[in-house]
Design a protein around this motif. Structure first.
Motif, short mmCIF file in Angstrom:
data_model
loop_
_atom_site.label_atom_id
_atom_site.label_comp_id
_atom_site.label_asym_id
_atom_site.label_seq_id
_atom_site.Cartn_x
_atom_site.Cartn_y
_atom_site.Cartn_z
N VAL A 93 0.83 -1.19 0.00
CA VAL A 93 0.00 0.00 0.00
C VAL A 93 0.87 1.25 0.00
N GLN A 94 0.24 2.38 -0.26
CA GLN A 94 0.96 3.65 -0.33
C GLN A 94 1.66 3.94 1.00
N ALA A 95 2.97 4.14 0.95
CA ALA A 95 3.76 4.36 2.16
C ALA A 95 3.88 5.85 2.42
N ASN A 96 2.76 6.51 2.66
CA ASN A 96 2.77 7.97 2.75
C ASN A 96 3.00 8.48 4.16
N CYS A 97 3.20 7.60 5.14
CA CYS A 97 3.38 8.07 6.52
C CYS A 97 4.81 7.95 6.99
N ALA A 98 5.73 7.47 6.18
CA ALA A 98 7.12 7.34 6.58
C ALA A 98 7.80 8.70 6.55
N CYS B 103 1.08 6.13 10.91
CA CYS B 103 0.57 5.01 10.13
C CYS B 103 -0.51 4.32 10.95
N GLU B 104 -1.70 4.25 10.42
CA GLU B 104 -2.83 3.69 11.14
C GLU B 104 -3.02 2.21 10.80
N ILE B 105 -3.22 1.39 11.84
CA ILE B 105 -3.61 0.00 11.65
C ILE B 105 -4.84 -0.25 12.53
N GLU B 106 -5.41 -1.42 12.46
CA GLU B 106 -6.67 -1.68 13.16
C GLU B 106 -6.55 -1.51 14.66
N ILE C 201 7.18 6.05 11.69
CA ILE C 201 8.34 5.31 11.20
C ILE C 201 9.19 6.23 10.33
N ASP C 202 10.50 6.00 10.41
CA ASP C 202 11.45 6.68 9.53
C ASP C 202 12.42 5.64 9.01
N LEU C 203 12.90 5.84 7.80
CA LEU C 203 13.64 4.79 7.09
C LEU C 203 14.99 5.28 6.58
N PRO C 204 15.99 4.39 6.59
CA PRO C 204 17.27 4.72 5.95
C PRO C 204 17.16 4.50 4.44
N GLU D 91 1.40 -6.80 14.90
CA GLU D 91 0.66 -6.32 13.73
C GLU D 91 1.30 -5.06 13.15
N ALA D 92 1.85 -4.20 14.01
CA ALA D 92 2.53 -3.01 13.52
C ALA D 92 3.76 -3.38 12.71
N VAL D 93 4.53 -4.35 13.21
CA VAL D 93 5.72 -4.79 12.46
C VAL D 93 5.30 -5.44 11.15
N ALA D 94 4.27 -6.28 11.18
CA ALA D 94 3.80 -6.91 9.94
C ALA D 94 3.37 -5.85 8.93
#
Length: 274
Positions: A18-23, A29-32, A38-41, A113-116
């Protein structure tokens, strides 16, 4: 355990995502079951540090700790900062549902679930996920490490252990690196009473005895001592295969100390299979 969960949810082998627009943004990032930041290298399939905020905090505030966040990203780690589930007062932030017997969100299920979700959306490495946390987040890390030592590849709490009564046993060998301030008076090494005596923080050294038992260490005595800058470290070796146990003390109070990110990453990268 994370990989098994991903497979059960159908996240292994998915193309795209899905669109990774919250990194890297202020948007969570919303999940159930909750939300995370999150921030990424700029690397492919990076390892992930899941860092749990302290009492009254939130994931956005965790991400503003540049020493921690930027230090890990510079080492090639993705950094996730989930939001706790327990409201601590009007406008006072969040905490974690860590104490056995408390009602509320299953934090282990939420974090899995967040990691998944992050594996699916951002392609982090499901085999290299470290659970870290500060203060109340460190308590949460310790209880999850005790109950589910295989859920994450390592556990690295800062200024947080168990509450009394301490667990009598933990489920099995764990890879644990505990960091604590020598002059911490919020979560003292000896623990303290809270809520007029209703709750009591545990003793960090008593917690280490529990970890030595879980790891089947042959002796209470540390096998080695070392220094990393201001950190005074003690390590237990010769324990169960695949386990690790180390304590780092620093001459400061209740904080995530400067230099922790590099020290923790060095420790993790020195573990077999990391």
């Amino acid at each position: 355990m994370i990989r098994a969960l991903l497979a059960s949810l159908g996240f292994i082998g998915l193309a795209g995502g899905v669109q990774a627009n919250c990194a890297g943004s202020a948007e969570a990032c919303e999940i159930e079951t909750g939300s995370y930041h999150i921030d990424l290298p700029k690397t492919e399939s990076p390892p992930l540090v899941v860092f749990l905020h302290g009492y009254g905090g939130n994931g956005a505030a965790t991400m503003r700790n540049k020493n921690m966040r930027d230090g890990l990203i510079a080492r090639g780690y993705a950094v996730m900062a989930p939001n706790g589930s327990r409201q601590v007062g009007e406008g006072r932030g969040l905490s974690w549902n860590f104490f056995p017997g408390w009602e509320g969100r299953d934090e282990g299920a939420f974090l899995s679930e967040a990691v998944a979700n992050a594996v699916k959306r951002f392609k982090v490495d499901p085999e290299r996920v470290i659970l870290s946390g500060f203060s109340a987040g460190g308590f949460m890390v310790s209880y999850l490490a005790c109950a589910t030592p295989d859920m994450f590849s390592a556990y690295t709490p800062v200024s947080g252990g168990f509450w009394r009564p301490h667990p009598t046993t933990c489920s099995g060998p764990v890879r644990m690196f505990h960091t604590h301030g020598w002059t911490d008076n919020v979560v003292p090494l000896e623990g303290r009473k809270l809520g007029g005596g209703k709750f009591q923080q545990g003793d960090i050294f008593a917690g280490l005895e529990i970890w030595r038992s879980a790891n089947a260490c042959p002796d209470n005595r540390p096998s080695s001592f070392s220094n990393t800058g201001p950190f005074m470290r003690r390590k237990w070796a010769g324990c169960a295969d695949g386990s690790a146990l180390e304590l780092a003390l620093f001459p400061g109070g209740h904080q995530v100390p400067q230099g922790w990110a590099d020290m923790m990453a060095d420790w993790y990268e020195g573990l077999p299979g990391s």
